[in-house]
Enzyme design. Structure first.
Site, PDB file in Angstrom:
ATOM      1  N   ASN A  91      -5.539  -3.421   6.369  1.00  0.00           N
ATOM      2  CA  ASN A  91      -5.652  -3.790   7.789  1.00  0.00           C
ATOM      3  C   ASN A  91      -6.990  -3.368   8.373  1.00  0.00           C
ATOM      4  O   ASN A  91      -7.490  -3.976   9.316  1.00  0.00           O
ATOM      5  CB  ASN A  91      -4.498  -3.175   8.598  1.00  0.00           C
ATOM      6  CG  ASN A  91      -3.245  -4.028   8.468  1.00  0.00           C
ATOM      7  OD1 ASN A  91      -3.299  -5.132   7.940  1.00  0.00           O
ATOM      8  ND2 ASN A  91      -2.125  -3.513   8.925  1.00  0.00           N
ATOM      9  N   GLU A  97       0.857  -1.187   0.000  1.00  0.00           N
ATOM     10  CA  GLU A  97       0.000   0.000   0.000  1.00  0.00           C
ATOM     11  C   GLU A  97       0.895   1.240   0.000  1.00  0.00           C
ATOM     12  O   GLU A  97       1.768   1.373   0.852  1.00  0.00           O
ATOM     13  CB  GLU A  97      -0.888   0.026   1.260  1.00  0.00           C
ATOM     14  CG  GLU A  97      -2.004  -1.001   1.235  1.00  0.00           C
ATOM     15  CD  GLU A  97      -2.825  -0.987   2.526  1.00  0.00           C
ATOM     16  OE1 GLU A  97      -4.052  -0.810   2.437  1.00  0.00           O
ATOM     17  OE2 GLU A  97      -2.244  -1.155   3.623  1.00  0.00           O
TER      18      GLU A  97
END
Length: 709
Positions: free
Chosen positions: A498, A460
């Site tokens: 996450n 990311e």
């Protein structure tokens, strides 16, 4: 119209057929080539001066990379797809039926339909170049080799080897290809054409039978033995795919029927199965991932920005993550990396981590020890800020502590150049908070890798409000050179991956506390299609890591992220998971292997629960997965991710969301937004506000809209 196939005649009677698709960097097979090839084959048959034929590519670095996948999306029905396969059969059968020797000269990628084309030739020779790879990767798109591959490959290399290639989609290197009998010779690229011509002149038509192991000789030689192979393969496939992917079983059936009933019947079965798979929702989902990742490779991540070249990287921290990041920087990106750590121990850890990974390649004979040492030489270490002035990017992989990260930003700004990018591999701290310590916040960005770094494909790239477009583009290009698939996400606690994972894990924890056993929970989500269950994942990631992230997410995003309080008891009992061999599962002492993974039953006492009646597997997976889906849409709603496409790729490559479902957003389209909202509202009534559907989902349910057209 420019031609794709060009025939030239040599004085020695050998004709060279060169394939070169105009305007493309790689050769791919397209349906419209059929008539052109048939005309050329007729020309060859009619010319008695041609004594042999060599097939070669006009591209610098590839033979044929496969069939053009977009052809499949154009198929309206199974009949269209079957016609495609049968057209391929027709052309390849004509090539095979030529009464002169036909030799394929292979350099570069020879995959899928490319290998099937080579299999229809009488002999194959390939270059010993690193770029040369042979394989039938169709299974990765939910398909099977539909150009005769399921029939010709097992007849050439044996059933066991052929099934292994087709069921895994693995790519074969030149030396392996020679050993297994896939090619007759391996030569330097400089003499590839000359060797192929000599093979054609020699006029040898029969390929030497490949040496099989004694077991395979016995098994493959009788119909009883063959049935054992097919049944074993089917069992292994079922265990691995949990019945979620239809292609492997159909591949086995094609080989089985073809060997029992002959080539003609086998090709008929292959065309039928191929057509069914092209129209299947699983293959459609897997092809959508292929198109998405191909499209993303062309994007810089920041509109209109050009990436700067990264010639040197610095990694702060020699731990597991730092070592992994340094390793992919030197071995994959071939960019020199200097690892900085406060202790010599951290530095030697990082070096040995990279060395072990490279040494595996040497042991498997994929690289020489000299090549390994050259790559190792790209990694240097320091305990002070030495040799970092000219770094283009610094990747920080130290503890999740804001004060420590602030110190790192200041150190880097003091020691490095004004353009040096400061990239933080934080998993939960907002990047804007890290950038508060920077005098050049435009150079600060998040670069979140997943563990283990060398295996996990996603990263990311997290931009905060002040990150410059050039910093984003440079970081995206750097991650891509490391072999990663980067998605650009906006700043916020937990970022995207996450954040959606946390709610899924929390729900699994709730189910555990309600009396579901560890095994049953893990089994339910593996059956759904995840690579591992949530409890196994918690042990792998570290219970302590989970405990650290949860309060950050709760503070920034609200009550629904609250982790079950009972989990504090695990930490009080010093349970961190695999890292200290004490978690939900039992782990053997270092160096010893456990026969099978068993649950550490004492964990139930620590949590003060007793496993009760097992809930329906689907009920369990639904409850965990809807949390992930709802949160993914919320991330889109808040602009954390730019598009449903990025959300799908992030979930599949970051946490193993089942690829055959196409990602969370594709899956919501399959379910229908209205059905998902009903499900969430029913859970909300039963279990509370954490299941409240987000606004965008409710709107989509009301308007009956989808994410993808």
């Amino acid at each position: 119209m420019e031609k794709t196939f060009n025939l030239t005649r040599r004085e020695d009677g050998i004709a060279i057929l060169t394939m070169d698709v105009p305007g493309e960097t790689m050769n791919t097979l397209k349906a419209q080539f059929g008539p052109e090839i048939t005309d050329i084959l007729n020309e060859i048959k009619a010319d008695s001066s041609i004594r042999g034929l060599v097939l070669i590519s006009g591209k610098k670095d590839s033979f044929v990379a496969g069939a053009d996948i977009s052809m499949l999306d154009a198929c309206q029905s199974a009949a269209d797809a079957k016609a495609l396969s049968k057209q391929g059969h027709l052309v390849f059968n004509e090539l095979e039926a030529l009464n002169i020797p036909v030799v394929a000269a292979i350099h570069g990628a020879c995959l899928g339909g490319g290998l099937e084309l080579a299999l229809a030739c009488h002999q194959r020779v390939c270059s010993d170049d690193n770029k040369t790879m042979l394989g039938v990767p169709e299974v990765q798109l939910g398909l099977l080799p539909g150009g005769g591959g399921t029939q010709r490959l097992p007849r050439l290399v044996g059933i066991t080897t052929a099934l292994d290639m087709m069921l895994t989609g693995k790519q074969i290197r030149p030396k392996q290809a020679l050993k297994m009998g896939l090619v007759s010779d391996v030569v330097p690229q400089t003499i590839l054409l000359q060797t192929a011509v000599e093979m054609a002149l020699a006029g040898k038509r029969t390929v030497k039978p490949v040496k099989k192991s004694l077991v395979n000789q016995v098994l493959e030689g009788t119909s009883f033995g063959r049935n054992i192979i097919f049944d074993q393969a089917a069992k292994q496939v079922e265990k691995k795919t949990q019945g979620n992917y239809p292609a492997p079983a159909k591949i086995i059936d094609c080989v089985r029927q073809g060997l029992a009933k002959g080539l003609k019947e086998g090709l008929e079965v292959e065309a039928g199965h191929f057509a069914d798979l092209v129209m299947s929702k699983e293959s459609e989902a897997l092809r959508s991932i292929f198109f998405a990742t191909t499209e993303m490779k062309k994007e810089t991540g920041a509109e209109g920005a050009t990436p700067r070249k990264v010639k040197k990287a610095v990694i702060l921290g020699g731990g597991l993550m730092g070592g992994g990041i340094a390793s992919v920087t030197t071995t994959k990106a071939k960019i020199p990396a200097r690892v900085k750590d406060i202790s010599e121990k951290g530095l030697s850890n990082a070096l040995s981590y990279a060395y072990k990974l490279l040494d595996k390649g040497v042991k498997r004979r994929h690289m020489t020890s000299a090549a390994r040492d050259n790559l190792m030489a790209l990694m240097t270490t320091t305990t002070e800020y030495k040799g970092v002035k000219d770094a283009d990017i610094v990747v920080e992989a130290v503890f999740e502590d804001l004060a420590l990260k602030h110190q790192m930003v200041k150190d880097v700004e003091r020691e490095c150049g004004e353009h040096t990018i400061f990239a933080s591999n934080t998993s939960s701290l907002p990047i804007s908070q890290i950038a508060e310590a920077a005098s050049r916040p435009e150079n600060v960005i998040g670069l979140h890798y997943f563990s283990p770094v060398e295996k996990m494909p996603l990263v990311e790239v997290i931009a905060h409000a002040k990150t410059s477009p050039e910093t984003i583009a440079t970081t995206v290009a750097f991650a891509r050179k490391q072999g990663k698939t980067p998605i650009v996400v906006q700043d916020g606690a937990g970022f995207y991956v996450n954040r959606i994972l946390a709610l899924y894990m929390n729900e699994a924890a709730q189910l555990l506390l309600e009396g579901q056993s560890v095994e049953h929970l893990d089994k339910a989500l593996v059956k759904f299609g995840f690579p591992v269950g949530p409890i196994t994942l918690l042990d792998e990631v570290g219970i302590d890591v989970g405990a650290k992230i949860a309060p950050i997410l709760e503070k920034e995003l609200g009550e629904r992220f609250k982790a079950p309080a009972a989990f504090d008891k695990l930490l009080a009992d010093d349970r961190k998971g695999r890292k200290n061999s004490k978690g939900f599962y039992q782990y053997a002492a270092a160096g010893k292997k456990t026969a099978s993974k068993k649950v550490d039953e004492t964990v139930y006492d620590v949590l003060g629960i007793k496993p009760g009646a097992e809930k329906d597997i689907k009920a369990i997976s639904d409850r965990c997965v809807v949390q992930m889906l709802n949160e993914a849409v919320r991330c889109l709603e808040e602009g954390i991710i730019a598009s449903p496409r990025d959300g799908d790729i992030g979930a599949i490559f970051g946490i193993g969301f089942p690829p055959f479902l196409g990602g969370p957003f594709h899956y919501i389209d399959t379910l229908g937004a209205a059905k998902l909202v009903d499900q969430l509202e029913s859970y909300q009534a039963q279990f509370g506000e954490r299941f409240m559907p987000c606004e965008r989902l409710k709107q989509m349910a009301a308007d009956n809209t989808r994410f993808f057209s």
